[in-house]
Structure formats: structure tokens, C-alpha cells
Design a protein around this motif. Structure first.
Motif, PDB file in Angstrom:
ATOM      1  N   VAL A   1      -1.498   8.024  -2.448  1.00 55.45           N
ATOM      2  CA  VAL A   1      -0.702   7.373  -1.418  1.00 55.45           C
ATOM      3  C   VAL A   1      -1.356   6.031  -1.113  1.00 55.45           C
ATOM      4  N   PRO A   2      -0.584   4.945  -1.036  1.00 56.71           N
ATOM      5  CA  PRO A   2      -1.183   3.630  -0.815  1.00 56.71           C
ATOM      6  C   PRO A   2      -1.851   3.517   0.550  1.00 56.71           C
ATOM      7  N   VAL A   3      -2.903   2.705   0.576  1.00 67.88           N
ATOM      8  CA  VAL A   3      -3.576   2.388   1.835  1.00 67.88           C
ATOM      9  C   VAL A   3      -3.197   0.958   2.242  1.00 67.88           C
ATOM     10  N   LYS A   4      -3.111   0.080   1.246  1.00 73.93           N
ATOM     11  CA  LYS A   4      -2.730  -1.317   1.472  1.00 73.93           C
ATOM     12  C   LYS A   4      -1.386  -1.588   0.803  1.00 73.93           C
ATOM     13  N   TYR A   5      -0.679  -2.596   1.308  1.00 70.44           N
ATOM     14  CA  TYR A   5       0.663  -2.882   0.807  1.00 70.44           C
ATOM     15  C   TYR A   5       0.807  -4.350   0.442  1.00 70.44           C
ATOM     16  N   LEU A   6       1.422  -4.605  -0.690  1.00 73.93           N
ATOM     17  CA  LEU A   6       1.896  -5.926  -1.089  1.00 73.93           C
ATOM     18  C   LEU A   6       3.242  -5.709  -1.766  1.00 73.93           C
ATOM     19  N   ASN A   7       3.792  -6.739  -2.343  1.00 74.20           N
ATOM     20  CA  ASN A   7       5.129  -6.662  -2.933  1.00 74.20           C
ATOM     21  C   ASN A   7       5.222  -5.678  -4.103  1.00 74.20           C
TER      22      ASN A   7
END
Length: 167
Positions: free
Chosen positions: A139-145
Motif C-alpha cells: 500500500v503506498p505511503v507517498k503519492y505522486l501522479n
């Protein structure tokens, strides 16, 4: 068909209610004994009080989409990336990795503001070790495009990977 109901003190039994265009205000629901199904609820703005709900209510959300994609990566022995996705408009997403081979795999996510390889960086907190015959969910912790799966095997192995997202 009932066009309008107002100022009802109590109702003992309602077998079915369908095609309700809107409900403006629900002040108090003191008890709900059984609700079989609630579906196609576009939104609920305010419910002032729910004193007691006894059984389970299943709610189907209107306007939600579920995306899925998968791949099998066979007999790889060096780091590889896969399942690069535009995650910019997703509410939730995760990656599932099933190690069907005989070597351990380190799986993690990489994120980027663009699709160019030089811009991708590790979302290091997502790294998981997946042994032979084991499964892992990332599961992601950080988000970008953009998000993609990065796999590093300890030796030649095979994995099956899935991307699932809800928007």
C-alpha cells in the motif's frame, strides 16, 4: 405509489421501499431491526442521530469504479519494474504480489510526477520481502501522479502481480 408522506409518528412494518427520489432530513432513528439491502445511494448529507442499529446494512456506492490489472513475470533474475499506473485520480490502490518461484523477492513501489524513468523515486516505506510461495500486499505511503511496482529477486524466480484501485 406514494407521492408524499409527512408527520408519521410510527411505522411497524415496511416490506419494501423503492424509487425514493430524495429524503431531506432524518432527525432520529431510534431502532432499525433489519435492513436487507440499501443500494444506489448517491449521497447522505447529515444524519443527526442513530441510536441503535442492530443488524448489518450493506451499502453499494454509486459512482465508484474499481480498476484491476495483472501480470506474470517469469524467470527473472534482475531488478524489474511493472504495472506502471496513473494513480493521480484514485482514492485507494494497492499492489498484490504472489511469489510462485523459488527465490525471495523484495517488492516496493516507485512514484513519479511524470512517466520518465529518471523521475521515479522509491516509496521506501513500502518495501516488503516475499519468500517463495508467499504473498504480499503493498500500500503506498507517498503519492505522486504515477506509481509502479519494483521487484528485486535474490535469484531467478517468478511472480504474479496485481494492481487494484478504487476511484
Amino acid at each position: 405509489t406514494v407521492s408524499e408522506v409527512s408527520n408519521v409518528a410510527s411505522v411497524e412494518t415496511v416490506d419494501e421501499v423503492s424509487n425514493v427520489a430524495s429524503v431531506d432530513v432524518v432527525d432520529t432513528i431510534s431502532a432499525v431491526i433489519t435492513v436487507s439491502e440499501v443500494s444506489n445511494v448517491a449521497s447522505v448529507d447529515t444524519i443527526d442521530a442513530l441510536t441503535e442499529i442492530i443488524n448489518t446494512v450493506d451499502v453499494s456506492l454509486v459512482g465508484r469504479e474499481f480498476d484491476t490489472s495483472n501480470t506474470t513475470i517469469s524467470d527473472f533474475d534482475a531488478a524489474i519494474t511493472s504495472l506502471q499506473m496513473d494513480t493521480s485520480e484514485k482514492n485507494m490502490y494497492s499492489y498484490y504480489v504472489r511469489n510462485t518461484g523459488s527465490a525471495t523477492v523484495i517488492a516496493k513501489l516507485e512514484i513519479s510526477p511524470t512517466t520518465e524513468n529518471a523521475y521515479f523515486v522509491d516509496d521506501a516505506a513500502t518495501a516488503v520481502e516475499i519468500g517463495p510461495g508467499e504473498n504480499g500486499v503493498i500500500v503506498p505511503v507517498k503519492y505522486l501522479n504515477y506509481t509502479r511496482l519494483h521487484l528485486t529477486p535474490s535469484d531467478t524466480t517468478t511472480v504474479i502481480a496485481y494492481y487494484n484501485a478504487q476511484s
